[in-house]
Scaffold this motif. Structure first.
Motif, PDB file in Angstrom:
ATOM      1  N   ASN A 167       0.818  -1.211   0.000  1.00  0.00           N
ATOM      2  CA  ASN A 167       0.000   0.000   0.000  1.00  0.00           C
ATOM      3  C   ASN A 167       0.858   1.270   0.000  1.00  0.00           C
ATOM      4  O   ASN A 167       0.393   2.340  -0.385  1.00  0.00           O
ATOM      5  N   ASN A 182      -2.055   2.405  -4.380  1.00  0.00           N
ATOM      6  CA  ASN A 182      -3.262   2.646  -3.580  1.00  0.00           C
ATOM      7  C   ASN A 182      -4.150   1.406  -3.545  1.00  0.00           C
ATOM      8  O   ASN A 182      -4.883   1.130  -4.488  1.00  0.00           O
ATOM      9  N   LEU A 183      -4.074   0.673  -2.438  1.00  0.00           N
ATOM     10  CA  LEU A 183      -4.888  -0.528  -2.275  1.00  0.00           C
ATOM     11  C   LEU A 183      -6.010  -0.324  -1.276  1.00  0.00           C
ATOM     12  O   LEU A 183      -7.113  -0.841  -1.442  1.00  0.00           O
ATOM     13  N   THR A 184      -5.721   0.412  -0.209  1.00  0.00           N
ATOM     14  CA  THR A 184      -6.710   0.615   0.840  1.00  0.00           C
ATOM     15  C   THR A 184      -6.393   1.873   1.641  1.00  0.00           C
ATOM     16  O   THR A 184      -5.225   2.234   1.797  1.00  0.00           O
ATOM     17  N   THR A 221      -5.235   0.993   7.150  1.00  0.00           N
ATOM     18  CA  THR A 221      -3.956   0.296   7.337  1.00  0.00           C
ATOM     19  C   THR A 221      -3.681  -0.125   8.785  1.00  0.00           C
ATOM     20  O   THR A 221      -2.798  -0.944   9.024  1.00  0.00           O
ATOM     21  N   ALA A 266      -8.237  -5.092  -3.536  1.00  0.00           N
ATOM     22  CA  ALA A 266      -7.119  -5.698  -2.799  1.00  0.00           C
ATOM     23  C   ALA A 266      -7.419  -7.135  -2.361  1.00  0.00           C
ATOM     24  O   ALA A 266      -6.703  -7.690  -1.535  1.00  0.00           O
ATOM     25  N   ARG A 314      -3.275  -4.269  -9.526  1.00  0.00           N
ATOM     26  CA  ARG A 314      -3.950  -4.966  -8.426  1.00  0.00           C
ATOM     27  C   ARG A 314      -3.860  -6.471  -8.620  1.00  0.00           C
ATOM     28  O   ARG A 314      -3.689  -7.228  -7.660  1.00  0.00           O
TER      29      ARG A 314
END
Length: 240
Positions: free
Chosen positions: A38, A42-44, A47, A82, A107
Protein backbone atom coordinates in the motif's frame (compact mmCIF):
# COMPACT_ATOMS: atom_id res chain seq x y z
CA UNK A 1 -2.47 -14.65 20.53
CA UNK A 2 -2.78 -10.85 20.73
CA UNK A 3 -5.99 -8.86 21.28
CA UNK A 4 -6.68 -8.22 17.59
CA UNK A 5 -6.40 -11.87 16.59
CA UNK A 6 -8.25 -13.03 19.71
CA UNK A 7 -11.17 -10.74 18.93
CA UNK A 8 -11.15 -11.84 15.28
CA UNK A 9 -11.21 -15.55 16.10
CA UNK A 10 -13.84 -15.14 18.84
CA UNK A 11 -16.20 -13.32 16.48
CA UNK A 12 -15.78 -16.04 13.85
CA UNK A 13 -16.30 -18.83 16.40
CA UNK A 14 -19.65 -17.25 17.29
CA UNK A 15 -20.66 -18.18 13.75
CA UNK A 16 -19.08 -21.65 13.90
CA UNK A 17 -16.03 -20.68 11.85
CA UNK A 18 -12.88 -22.08 13.45
CA UNK A 19 -9.48 -21.17 12.06
CA UNK A 20 -6.39 -23.37 12.28
CA UNK A 21 -3.02 -21.90 13.25
CA UNK A 22 -1.85 -22.03 9.63
CA UNK A 23 -4.86 -19.98 8.52
CA UNK A 24 -4.13 -17.34 11.16
CA UNK A 25 -0.57 -17.14 9.84
CA UNK A 26 -2.00 -16.56 6.34
CA UNK A 27 -4.16 -13.69 7.57
CA UNK A 28 -1.19 -12.08 9.28
CA UNK A 29 0.93 -12.46 6.13
CA UNK A 30 -1.90 -10.94 4.13
CA UNK A 31 -2.03 -7.95 6.48
CA UNK A 32 1.76 -7.45 6.37
CA UNK A 33 1.92 -7.57 2.56
CA UNK A 34 -1.17 -5.36 2.15
CA UNK A 35 0.39 -2.59 4.24
CA UNK A 36 3.80 -2.94 2.58
CA UNK A 37 2.37 -2.79 -0.95
CA UNK A 38 0.00 0.00 0.00
CA UNK A 39 3.01 2.29 0.40
CA UNK A 40 3.73 2.06 -3.34
CA UNK A 41 0.21 1.67 -4.75
CA UNK A 42 -3.26 2.65 -3.58
CA UNK A 43 -4.89 -0.53 -2.28
CA UNK A 44 -6.71 0.61 0.84
CA UNK A 45 -7.25 3.65 3.03
CA UNK A 46 -7.37 1.35 6.05
CA UNK A 47 -3.96 0.30 7.34
CA UNK A 48 -4.22 0.03 11.14
CA UNK A 49 -3.95 -3.66 12.01
CA UNK A 50 -7.10 -3.95 14.13
CA UNK A 51 -9.05 -2.02 11.48
CA UNK A 52 -7.83 -4.27 8.66
CA UNK A 53 -8.81 -7.36 10.62
CA UNK A 54 -12.29 -5.98 11.34
CA UNK A 55 -13.19 -3.85 8.30
CA UNK A 56 -11.56 -6.03 5.65
CA UNK A 57 -11.02 -9.58 6.94
CA UNK A 58 -14.01 -10.06 9.23
CA UNK A 59 -16.28 -7.96 7.01
CA UNK A 60 -15.38 -10.16 4.02
CA UNK A 61 -16.13 -13.32 5.99
CA UNK A 62 -19.61 -12.16 7.02
CA UNK A 63 -20.73 -13.43 3.62
CA UNK A 64 -20.22 -16.98 4.86
CA UNK A 65 -22.70 -16.35 7.70
CA UNK A 66 -25.50 -15.95 5.15
CA UNK A 67 -24.22 -18.15 2.31
CA UNK A 68 -23.18 -21.75 2.98
CA UNK A 69 -19.67 -21.77 1.53
CA UNK A 70 -19.27 -25.47 2.33
CA UNK A 71 -21.83 -26.21 -0.38
CA UNK A 72 -20.21 -23.93 -2.96
CA UNK A 73 -17.41 -25.09 -5.25
CA UNK A 74 -16.75 -22.16 -7.59
CA UNK A 75 -16.66 -18.57 -6.32
CA UNK A 76 -16.20 -15.46 -8.46
CA UNK A 77 -15.23 -12.10 -6.92
CA UNK A 78 -15.86 -9.23 -9.34
CA UNK A 79 -13.93 -5.97 -8.91
CA UNK A 80 -12.05 -7.41 -5.97
CA UNK A 81 -9.56 -4.58 -5.50
CA UNK A 82 -7.12 -5.70 -2.80
CA UNK A 83 -8.77 -9.13 -2.66
CA UNK A 84 -11.90 -8.55 -0.62
CA UNK A 85 -13.97 -10.60 0.00
CA UNK A 86 -12.43 -13.36 -2.17
CA UNK A 87 -9.06 -13.93 -0.50
CA UNK A 88 -10.33 -14.05 3.12
CA UNK A 89 -13.04 -16.49 2.01
CA UNK A 90 -10.44 -18.64 0.25
CA UNK A 91 -8.26 -18.70 3.38
CA UNK A 92 -11.22 -19.82 5.51
CA UNK A 93 -12.65 -22.23 2.94
CA UNK A 94 -9.64 -23.70 1.09
CA UNK A 95 -11.82 -26.03 -1.02
CA UNK A 96 -13.21 -23.07 -2.98
CA UNK A 97 -12.08 -22.62 -6.56
CA UNK A 98 -11.78 -18.83 -6.59
CA UNK A 99 -11.75 -16.54 -9.62
CA UNK A 100 -11.02 -12.84 -9.17
CA UNK A 101 -11.70 -10.32 -11.94
CA UNK A 102 -10.26 -6.82 -11.71
CA UNK A 103 -9.74 -4.14 -14.35
CA UNK A 104 -6.45 -2.83 -12.93
CA UNK A 105 -3.37 -4.88 -13.78
CA UNK A 106 -1.29 -3.69 -10.82
CA UNK A 107 -3.95 -4.97 -8.43
CA UNK A 108 -3.79 -8.35 -10.15
CA UNK A 109 0.01 -8.26 -9.69
CA UNK A 110 -0.49 -7.65 -5.97
CA UNK A 111 -3.05 -10.46 -5.71
CA UNK A 112 -0.71 -12.86 -7.50
CA UNK A 113 1.95 -11.99 -4.94
CA UNK A 114 -0.53 -12.66 -2.13
CA UNK A 115 -1.52 -16.04 -3.60
CA UNK A 116 2.14 -17.01 -3.96
CA UNK A 117 3.06 -15.81 -0.45
CA UNK A 118 0.09 -17.53 1.19
CA UNK A 119 0.49 -20.60 -1.07
CA UNK A 120 -3.16 -20.47 -2.13
CA UNK A 121 -4.16 -23.06 -4.72
CA UNK A 122 -7.04 -23.05 -7.22
CA UNK A 123 -7.12 -19.26 -7.56
CA UNK A 124 -7.52 -17.72 -11.03
CA UNK A 125 -6.68 -14.02 -11.36
CA UNK A 126 -8.01 -12.22 -14.42
CA UNK A 127 -7.11 -8.73 -15.57
CA UNK A 128 -10.06 -7.41 -17.53
CA UNK A 129 -13.50 -5.81 -17.58
CA UNK A 130 -16.34 -7.88 -16.15
CA UNK A 131 -18.41 -7.24 -19.29
CA UNK A 132 -15.72 -8.87 -21.46
CA UNK A 133 -14.79 -11.77 -19.17
CA UNK A 134 -18.45 -12.76 -18.64
CA UNK A 135 -18.73 -13.48 -22.38
CA UNK A 136 -16.01 -16.14 -22.25
CA UNK A 137 -17.43 -19.67 -22.27
CA UNK A 138 -15.43 -20.87 -19.27
CA UNK A 139 -16.81 -18.09 -17.05
CA UNK A 140 -20.34 -17.54 -18.35
CA UNK A 141 -23.16 -19.18 -16.36
CA UNK A 142 -20.45 -21.08 -14.47
CA UNK A 143 -20.19 -20.09 -10.78
CA UNK A 144 -22.08 -21.28 -7.70
CA UNK A 145 -21.57 -17.97 -5.91
CA UNK A 146 -20.65 -14.58 -7.35
CA UNK A 147 -19.91 -11.61 -5.15
CA UNK A 148 -18.91 -7.95 -5.28
CA UNK A 149 -18.14 -5.70 -2.33
CA UNK A 150 -19.10 -2.02 -2.51
CA UNK A 151 -18.31 -1.75 -6.21
CA UNK A 152 -21.30 0.03 -7.81
CA UNK A 153 -25.06 0.47 -7.60
CA UNK A 154 -27.06 -2.74 -7.76
CA UNK A 155 -28.65 -2.14 -11.18
CA UNK A 156 -25.14 -1.93 -12.64
CA UNK A 157 -23.69 -4.71 -10.49
CA UNK A 158 -26.39 -7.11 -11.66
CA UNK A 159 -25.22 -6.76 -15.26
CA UNK A 160 -21.57 -7.10 -14.24
CA UNK A 161 -22.05 -10.12 -11.98
CA UNK A 162 -25.14 -12.18 -12.80
CA UNK A 163 -23.75 -13.44 -16.14
CA UNK A 164 -21.04 -15.27 -14.16
CA UNK A 165 -23.54 -17.16 -11.98
CA UNK A 166 -24.85 -20.55 -13.03
CA UNK A 167 -28.57 -21.20 -13.30
CA UNK A 168 -29.70 -21.65 -9.69
CA UNK A 169 -26.53 -19.94 -8.47
CA UNK A 170 -26.31 -16.97 -6.14
CA UNK A 171 -25.13 -13.40 -6.51
CA UNK A 172 -24.32 -11.71 -3.20
CA UNK A 173 -23.82 -7.93 -3.31
CA UNK A 174 -22.09 -6.66 -0.17
CA UNK A 175 -23.13 -3.14 0.79
CA UNK A 176 -22.69 -0.64 3.57
CA UNK A 177 -25.64 1.73 3.95
CA UNK A 178 -29.28 0.75 3.47
CA UNK A 179 -29.68 -0.44 -0.15
CA UNK A 180 -33.51 -0.19 -0.24
CA UNK A 181 -33.48 2.47 -2.98
CA UNK A 182 -30.94 0.48 -5.03
CA UNK A 183 -33.08 -2.64 -4.72
CA UNK A 184 -36.15 -0.79 -6.03
CA UNK A 185 -34.09 0.71 -8.84
CA UNK A 186 -32.75 -2.74 -9.82
CA UNK A 187 -36.09 -4.40 -10.62
CA UNK A 188 -35.69 -4.07 -14.36
CA UNK A 189 -32.13 -5.45 -14.34
CA UNK A 190 -33.27 -8.51 -12.34
CA UNK A 191 -36.01 -9.22 -14.87
CA UNK A 192 -33.73 -8.70 -17.89
CA UNK A 193 -30.95 -10.85 -16.41
CA UNK A 194 -33.29 -13.66 -15.32
CA UNK A 195 -32.85 -13.41 -11.57
CA UNK A 196 -34.90 -12.77 -8.46
CA UNK A 197 -34.24 -11.09 -5.15
CA UNK A 198 -34.07 -13.69 -2.37
CA UNK A 199 -33.36 -11.60 0.70
CA UNK A 200 -31.53 -8.56 2.04
CA UNK A 201 -29.57 -9.43 5.18
CA UNK A 202 -28.88 -6.53 7.55
CA UNK A 203 -26.40 -6.49 10.42
CA UNK A 204 -23.98 -4.27 12.30
CA UNK A 205 -20.24 -4.74 12.03
CA UNK A 206 -19.00 -5.52 15.56
CA UNK A 207 -16.90 -2.91 17.38
CA UNK A 208 -17.41 -0.42 14.56
CA UNK A 209 -21.21 -0.40 14.94
CA UNK A 210 -21.45 0.40 11.24
CA UNK A 211 -24.31 -0.83 9.05
CA UNK A 212 -23.79 -3.69 6.61
CA UNK A 213 -26.17 -5.29 4.12
CA UNK A 214 -25.85 -8.34 1.89
CA UNK A 215 -28.26 -8.52 -1.03
CA UNK A 216 -28.88 -12.14 -2.04
CA UNK A 217 -30.08 -12.75 -5.60
CA UNK A 218 -30.87 -16.14 -7.13
CA UNK A 219 -30.32 -16.68 -10.85
CA UNK A 220 -33.35 -18.42 -12.35
CA UNK A 221 -32.26 -18.92 -15.97
CA UNK A 222 -29.16 -18.67 -18.13
CA UNK A 223 -28.08 -15.17 -19.13
CA UNK A 224 -29.75 -13.86 -22.32
CA UNK A 225 -27.28 -13.60 -25.21
CA UNK A 226 -27.33 -9.80 -25.35
CA UNK A 227 -25.97 -9.43 -21.82
CA UNK A 228 -23.66 -8.15 -20.60
CA UNK A 229 -23.52 -5.32 -23.09
CA UNK A 230 -20.24 -4.02 -24.51
CA UNK A 231 -17.70 -2.75 -21.96
CA UNK A 232 -18.58 0.76 -20.81
CA UNK A 233 -22.20 0.67 -21.99
CA UNK A 234 -23.79 -0.58 -18.73
CA UNK A 235 -22.20 2.26 -16.74
CA UNK A 236 -23.44 4.87 -19.22
CA UNK A 237 -26.89 3.32 -19.59
CA UNK A 238 -27.78 1.12 -16.59
CA UNK A 239 -30.85 -1.11 -16.68
CA UNK A 240 -33.20 1.09 -14.67
Amino acid sequence: MDTTVSQFTTLLQEHHIKLEAAQLVQFEQYYTELVAWNEKMNLTGITERDQVYMKHFYDSLTLSIYVNMSEAERLADIGSGAGFPGIPLKICFPHLKLTIVDSLSKRITFLQHICDTLQLKDVTLIHGRAEDIARLTEHRDAYDVVTARAVARLSLLNEFCLPFARKGGLFAAMKGSDPAEEVREAKRSLKELRAELTKVESFTLPVEDSARHIILIRKTMETPAKYPRKAGVPAKSPLI
